[in-house]
Write a protein that holds these residues in place. Sequence first.
Motif, PDB file in Angstrom:
ATOM      1  N   ILE A 156       0.836  -1.194   0.000  1.00 13.22           N
ATOM      2  CA  ILE A 156       0.000   0.000   0.000  1.00 13.22           C
ATOM      3  C   ILE A 156       0.874   1.248   0.000  1.00 13.22           C
ATOM      4  O   ILE A 156       1.875   1.330   0.725  1.00 13.22           O
ATOM      5  CB  ILE A 156      -0.922   0.013   1.239  1.00 13.22           C
ATOM      6  CG1 ILE A 156      -1.814  -1.237   1.263  1.00 13.22           C
ATOM      7  CG2 ILE A 156      -1.785   1.273   1.263  1.00 13.22           C
ATOM      8  CD1 ILE A 156      -2.610  -1.384   2.547  1.00 13.22           C
ATOM      9  N   ASN A 157       0.500   2.211  -0.809  1.00 14.42           N
ATOM     10  CA  ASN A 157       1.197   3.493  -0.832  1.00 14.42           C
ATOM     11  C   ASN A 157       1.108   4.138   0.553  1.00 14.42           C
ATOM     12  O   ASN A 157       0.000   4.359   1.065  1.00 14.42           O
ATOM     13  CB  ASN A 157       0.548   4.401  -1.882  1.00 14.42           C
ATOM     14  CG  ASN A 157       1.297   5.710  -2.078  1.00 14.42           C
ATOM     15  OD1 ASN A 157       2.018   6.175  -1.208  1.00 14.42           O
ATOM     16  ND2 ASN A 157       1.087   6.320  -3.240  1.00 14.42           N
ATOM     17  N   PRO A 158       2.228   4.434   1.198  1.00 10.93           N
ATOM     18  CA  PRO A 158       2.191   5.035   2.550  1.00 10.93           C
ATOM     19  C   PRO A 158       1.423   6.350   2.603  1.00 10.93           C
ATOM     20  O   PRO A 158       0.954   6.762   3.671  1.00 10.93           O
ATOM     21  CB  PRO A 158       3.676   5.243   2.876  1.00 10.93           C
ATOM     22  CG  PRO A 158       4.402   4.279   2.003  1.00 10.93           C
ATOM     23  CD  PRO A 158       3.608   4.205   0.740  1.00 10.93           C
ATOM     24  N   LYS A 159       1.295   7.038   1.446  1.00 12.28           N
ATOM     25  CA  LYS A 159       0.565   8.307   1.418  1.00 12.28           C
ATOM     26  C   LYS A 159      -0.947   8.102   1.450  1.00 12.28           C
ATOM     27  O   LYS A 159      -1.695   9.058   1.706  1.00 12.28           O
ATOM     28  CB  LYS A 159       0.933   9.092   0.167  1.00 12.28           C
ATOM     29  CG  LYS A 159       2.386   9.521   0.087  1.00 12.28           C
ATOM     30  CD  LYS A 159       2.650  10.299  -1.197  1.00 12.28           C
ATOM     31  CE  LYS A 159       4.108  10.724  -1.309  1.00 12.28           C
ATOM     32  NZ  LYS A 159       4.350  11.462  -2.590  1.00 12.28           N
ATOM     33  N   ARG A 166      -6.913   8.281   8.862  1.00 16.29           N
ATOM     34  CA  ARG A 166      -6.133   7.075   9.153  1.00 16.29           C
ATOM     35  C   ARG A 166      -5.525   6.492   7.880  1.00 16.29           C
ATOM     36  O   ARG A 166      -6.136   6.510   6.820  1.00 16.29           O
ATOM     37  CB  ARG A 166      -7.037   6.038   9.829  1.00 16.29           C
ATOM     38  CG  ARG A 166      -6.319   4.726  10.149  1.00 16.29           C
ATOM     39  CD  ARG A 166      -7.189   3.756  10.914  1.00 16.29           C
ATOM     40  NE  ARG A 166      -8.371   3.326  10.189  1.00 16.29           N
ATOM     41  CZ  ARG A 166      -8.359   2.438   9.177  1.00 16.29           C
ATOM     42  NH1 ARG A 166      -7.217   1.943   8.743  1.00 16.29           N
ATOM     43  NH2 ARG A 166      -9.488   2.073   8.596  1.00 16.29           N
ATOM     44  N   GLN A 167      -4.305   5.954   7.996  1.00 13.36           N
ATOM     45  CA  GLN A 167      -3.686   5.299   6.861  1.00 13.36           C
ATOM     46  C   GLN A 167      -4.466   4.043   6.456  1.00 13.36           C
ATOM     47  O   GLN A 167      -5.017   3.335   7.302  1.00 13.36           O
ATOM     48  CB  GLN A 167      -2.247   4.881   7.197  1.00 13.36           C
ATOM     49  CG  GLN A 167      -1.201   5.960   6.974  1.00 13.36           C
ATOM     50  CD  GLN A 167       0.194   5.410   7.135  1.00 13.36           C
ATOM     51  OE1 GLN A 167       0.527   4.846   8.171  1.00 13.36           O
ATOM     52  NE2 GLN A 167       1.035   5.585   6.110  1.00 13.36           N
ATOM     53  N   ASP A 207       2.383  -2.358   8.404  1.00 18.91           N
ATOM     54  CA  ASP A 207       0.920  -2.297   8.337  1.00 18.91           C
ATOM     55  C   ASP A 207       0.428  -2.063   6.911  1.00 18.91           C
ATOM     56  O   ASP A 207      -0.740  -2.286   6.604  1.00 18.91           O
ATOM     57  CB  ASP A 207       0.394  -1.180   9.240  1.00 18.91           C
ATOM     58  CG  ASP A 207       0.428  -1.547  10.710  1.00 18.91           C
ATOM     59  OD1 ASP A 207       0.596  -2.742  11.014  1.00 18.91           O
ATOM     60  OD2 ASP A 207       0.300  -0.638  11.552  1.00 18.91           O
ATOM     61  N   GLN A 208       1.328  -1.589   6.051  1.00 16.10           N
ATOM     62  CA  GLN A 208       0.952  -1.306   4.662  1.00 16.10           C
ATOM     63  C   GLN A 208       1.313  -2.459   3.712  1.00 16.10           C
ATOM     64  O   GLN A 208       1.217  -2.316   2.500  1.00 16.10           O
ATOM     65  CB  GLN A 208       1.601  -0.011   4.180  1.00 16.10           C
ATOM     66  CG  GLN A 208       0.833   1.244   4.576  1.00 16.10           C
ATOM     67  CD  GLN A 208       0.735   1.427   6.075  1.00 16.10           C
ATOM     68  OE1 GLN A 208       1.753   1.429   6.765  1.00 16.10           O
ATOM     69  NE2 GLN A 208      -0.475   1.581   6.585  1.00 16.10           N
ATOM     70  N   ASP A 209       1.701  -3.596   4.261  1.00 13.76           N
ATOM     71  CA  ASP A 209       1.953  -4.805   3.472  1.00 13.76           C
ATOM     72  C   ASP A 209       0.864  -5.821   3.793  1.00 13.76           C
ATOM     73  O   ASP A 209       0.698  -6.230   4.949  1.00 13.76           O
ATOM     74  CB  ASP A 209       3.330  -5.395   3.798  1.00 13.76           C
ATOM     75  CG  ASP A 209       4.459  -4.463   3.400  1.00 13.76           C
ATOM     76  OD1 ASP A 209       4.421  -3.948   2.271  1.00 13.76           O
ATOM     77  OD2 ASP A 209       5.363  -4.243   4.222  1.00 13.76           O
ATOM     78  N   VAL A 210       0.129  -6.211   2.759  1.00 12.74           N
ATOM     79  CA  VAL A 210      -1.031  -7.085   2.928  1.00 12.74           C
ATOM     80  C   VAL A 210      -0.709  -8.452   2.339  1.00 12.74           C
ATOM     81  O   VAL A 210      -0.517  -8.579   1.122  1.00 12.74           O
ATOM     82  CB  VAL A 210      -2.274  -6.508   2.214  1.00 12.74           C
ATOM     83  CG1 VAL A 210      -3.518  -7.324   2.545  1.00 12.74           C
ATOM     84  CG2 VAL A 210      -2.471  -5.042   2.565  1.00 12.74           C
ATOM     85  N   TYR A 251     -15.398   7.367   4.881  1.00 11.96           N
ATOM     86  CA  TYR A 251     -15.173   5.998   4.426  1.00 11.96           C
ATOM     87  C   TYR A 251     -14.644   5.943   2.987  1.00 11.96           C
ATOM     88  O   TYR A 251     -14.604   4.880   2.380  1.00 11.96           O
ATOM     89  CB  TYR A 251     -16.465   5.196   4.519  1.00 11.96           C
ATOM     90  CG  TYR A 251     -16.986   5.012   5.928  1.00 11.96           C
ATOM     91  CD1 TYR A 251     -16.172   5.254   7.028  1.00 11.96           C
ATOM     92  CD2 TYR A 251     -18.291   4.603   6.168  1.00 11.96           C
ATOM     93  CE1 TYR A 251     -16.645   5.097   8.319  1.00 11.96           C
ATOM     94  CE2 TYR A 251     -18.773   4.433   7.453  1.00 11.96           C
ATOM     95  CZ  TYR A 251     -17.944   4.684   8.523  1.00 11.96           C
ATOM     96  OH  TYR A 251     -18.411   4.515   9.794  1.00 11.96           O
ATOM     97  N   LEU A 252     -14.238   7.092   2.475  1.00 16.25           N
ATOM     98  CA  LEU A 252     -13.765   7.176   1.093  1.00 16.25           C
ATOM     99  C   LEU A 252     -12.362   7.772   1.059  1.00 16.25           C
ATOM    100  O   LEU A 252     -11.891   8.332   2.057  1.00 16.25           O
ATOM    101  CB  LEU A 252     -14.732   8.017   0.264  1.00 16.25           C
ATOM    102  CG  LEU A 252     -16.177   7.509   0.206  1.00 16.25           C
ATOM    103  CD1 LEU A 252     -17.090   8.566  -0.397  1.00 16.25           C
ATOM    104  CD2 LEU A 252     -16.266   6.198  -0.571  1.00 16.25           C
ATOM    105  N   ALA A 253     -11.703   7.669  -0.086  1.00 15.27           N
ATOM    106  CA  ALA A 253     -10.350   8.216  -0.198  1.00 15.27           C
ATOM    107  C   ALA A 253      -9.989   8.388  -1.668  1.00 15.27           C
ATOM    108  O   ALA A 253      -8.959   7.911  -2.132  1.00 15.27           O
ATOM    109  CB  ALA A 253      -9.345   7.292   0.497  1.00 15.27           C
TER     110      ALA A 253
END
Length: 591
Positions: A156-159, A166-167, A207-210, A251-253
């Motif tokens: 996941i892009n850290p940005k 929340r990230q 946390d950004q690796d799934v 709930y959107l981004a």
Amino acid sequence: MTRVPRPSRKWVSAQAPTPHTRRKTVRLKRISAACAALTVSAALALTGCSGDSKGSGSGGNGGSDQAKTTDINPQDRDKLKQGGTLRVAITQLPTNWNILAVDGNQVDNSDIFYWTGVNTLESNDKGEVSPNKNYLTGWDVEEAKDGQPQKVTLHINPKAKWNMGRQIDWQDYQSLWKACNGENKAFTPASTDGFDKITSIEKGETDQDVVITYKSTQPDWQAPISQLYPREMTSDPNMFNSGMTEPNNDYLAGPFIFDKIDKAQRVATIVPNPKWWGDKPMLDSVSFRELEDSASSQAFANSEIDVATFINSDGYNQAKNRADGEIRAAGSLQWRHVTINSQARNLGDEKVRQAITRGINREAVAKSDLAGLPVANTPEQVMLGNHFFMPGQEGYADNGEKWSYDAEAAGKLLDEAGWKLPEGKKIREKDGQPLSIDYMMLKDVPTSENEGKLIQADLAKIGIDVKMVTKAQDEFPKFLIDGDFGLTTFTWQGTIFPMNNIGQIYGSDSESNYARLNNTKLDELRDQADAEMDHAKRVDLTNEIDAMIWEEGHTIPLYRRIGYVGVPKNLANYGSFGLESIVPENVGYVK
């Protein structure tokens, strides 16, 4: 880069419902990012599974004169001016804004989500998929071998952050999987396809690796991860199923956020997201206005709106009168069809459903629906004989040829089913009861009415009495979910993963199996197709399933739509997308 369409099917609205993946109240399932959608009109549509996973450079509507794969006036950002508004006509303002819920799986809803939500994949005009770098910097795939299951790690892009601040992290994917994998019956997703092939989703190095582990092989592993909501929304079944009666920016981004919902005027307005970390959107605002198809055509001609989709000659010809407008056309993933409710009155017998299939003159229906449109002169280009592949696409086979129009053969099937035509009567009877069925017609949807009348006339010729029952557009898709119909027509919208969501519309456990037919053999073949890594074998399995669907009289494909979209001439990166996905921040007007 281009954005990939969601992997599930959807339904479209009233004139020709187009579905994204959808689910029934009877426990039918819907497909997510790789699902199909449904539509009632050009307008009302559901999202479903059909589509093109490979694409073809020349288009995909069959015949020698194939439609373009996309028609959007592509332009680099430096050729565009900053600012401006875009006013888009839609068929139906959503009542459930969760595109993954069974009653939120509408094309209009999904189209708006492309601007506001998390769409992790992109696709080009050939349907080739890549990560949307705004959300995923990449992925690693470990193929199944030596007894070890397939494993995929998303980065996941850290940005990337939810609008709540929340990230985006691995727990969001885990929560989505648990909501859509079918294990917790409290959730009613449009489809479980793809999600049900996952055994676990865990945290990777950060946390950004799934880390996603599959039960075995999963050729279309990208499909279920193409759209995402935060765990705050997907962890609770009440929130997931019915809590999104209003859009919630938290709930959107996406590159845009909701500014206002005007329920009186039936307009949703979005504006650039101040928290967006990607390229700045070119437009100042986009509005989505609910209009009937006839009204949208006139509104476009009068320059009251900027985007309208045309499915009949009246709208097409009105649109041509706009001096600063043009009509962009490309092969569409939408297809019109007849759904037969096997649990409705007099439709439980397979031979009766087969007789209906043979008793409907599909080509005549297509010619009538398409009259006045450019494609009307060559309807053979859009006639559809497959539930998964589009004409001209790799894998396409006309498995419906065996079930072509033949009134005499249809009559013999009814005779075999015990429905006899008494002397001097026009309607067949059995045990003293007439052979009468209901056709659910959508009010003020010309396509629905036209198809209903043609079907009524065709079936009268073989001794079936078709009762026309009218429903308001806002009752769609509820009457599908409730099973309150005999026959009905609408539009499914496919995706770029045609073989991924077989179970969405046709699986025994799916909320979107509106025909309510359970076929364990089909389910077994679907499971094989879902895990088959040999492409040729998978195509063969899918066509075997397609032939089975024709045989049991589940859904009768009519024709594939060509997407005619009216837009201002100077609008760039927008129009008839075909297999290509929209990049909302790049939509704008040429300098």
